[in-house]
Design a protein around this motif. Structure first.
Motif, PDB file in Angstrom:
ATOM      1  N   HIS A 102      18.345  86.476  37.792  1.00  0.00           N
ATOM      2  CA  HIS A 102      18.039  86.102  39.588  1.00  0.00           C
ATOM      3  C   HIS A 102      19.506  85.492  39.828  1.00  0.00           C
ATOM      4  N   ALA A 103      20.316  86.163  40.687  1.00  0.00           N
ATOM      5  CA  ALA A 103      21.542  85.837  41.081  1.00  0.00           C
ATOM      6  C   ALA A 103      21.499  84.820  42.103  1.00  0.00           C
ATOM      7  N   VAL A 104      22.007  83.678  41.951  1.00  0.00           N
ATOM      8  CA  VAL A 104      22.292  82.635  42.941  1.00  0.00           C
ATOM      9  C   VAL A 104      23.356  82.786  43.802  1.00  0.00           C
ATOM     10  N   PRO A 105      23.604  82.771  44.889  1.00  0.00           N
ATOM     11  CA  PRO A 105      24.901  82.596  45.762  1.00  0.00           C
ATOM     12  C   PRO A 105      25.710  81.449  45.217  1.00  0.00           C
ATOM     13  N   ALA A 106      26.938  81.568  45.230  1.00  0.00           N
ATOM     14  CA  ALA A 106      27.672  80.502  45.244  1.00  0.00           C
ATOM     15  C   ALA A 106      28.072  79.903  46.270  1.00  0.00           C
ATOM     16  N   HIS A 107      28.205  78.384  46.357  1.00  0.00           N
ATOM     17  CA  HIS A 107      28.299  77.779  47.632  1.00  0.00           C
ATOM     18  C   HIS A 107      29.835  77.465  47.825  1.00  0.00           C
TER      19      HIS A 107
END
Length: 107
Positions: A102-107
């Motif tokens: 699951h990809a988590v968007p970078a902040h």
């Protein structure tokens, strides 16, 4: 004199007795690979293989020589993506888990 056990003995025993712990280690190995820490991931995978199905069974599952798998999962090993996928698939099947990313968007 105090009785002590080696780290490897303790981990191997826990893997054998606690399937949730073993599944968590497989998840951690996958996360480490994806986050750029392959040396630690290979060591965790090697410990999992040793404590569960063993390198001979892994060799049959992956259609790879046992000695090659040992080298791949050494601290200086360099498995290619096809071999890693085969190892993770075999371990996932053995531990009865499905690996999903699951990809988590970078902040």
């Amino acid at each position: 004199m105090a009785l002590t056990r080696s780290y490897k003995e303790t981990i191997n025993e826990r893997i054998k007795q606690d399937p949730i712990f073993a599944q968590g280690l497989l998840d951690e190995a996958a996360t480490l690979f994806l986050n750029g820490e392959p040396e630690v991931a290979r060591i965790i995978l090697r410990d999992l293989v040793n404590a569960t199905l063993g390198f001979e069974a892994l060799a049959r599952e992956t259609d790879k020589p046992s000695k090659s798998l040992h080298r791949m999962l050494s601290s200086s090993g360099n498995p290619n993506m096809d071999n890693l996928a085969a190892i993770f698939a075999a371990m996932g099947s053995w531990l009865k888990v499905e690996i999903q990313v699951h990809a988590v968007p970078a902040h």
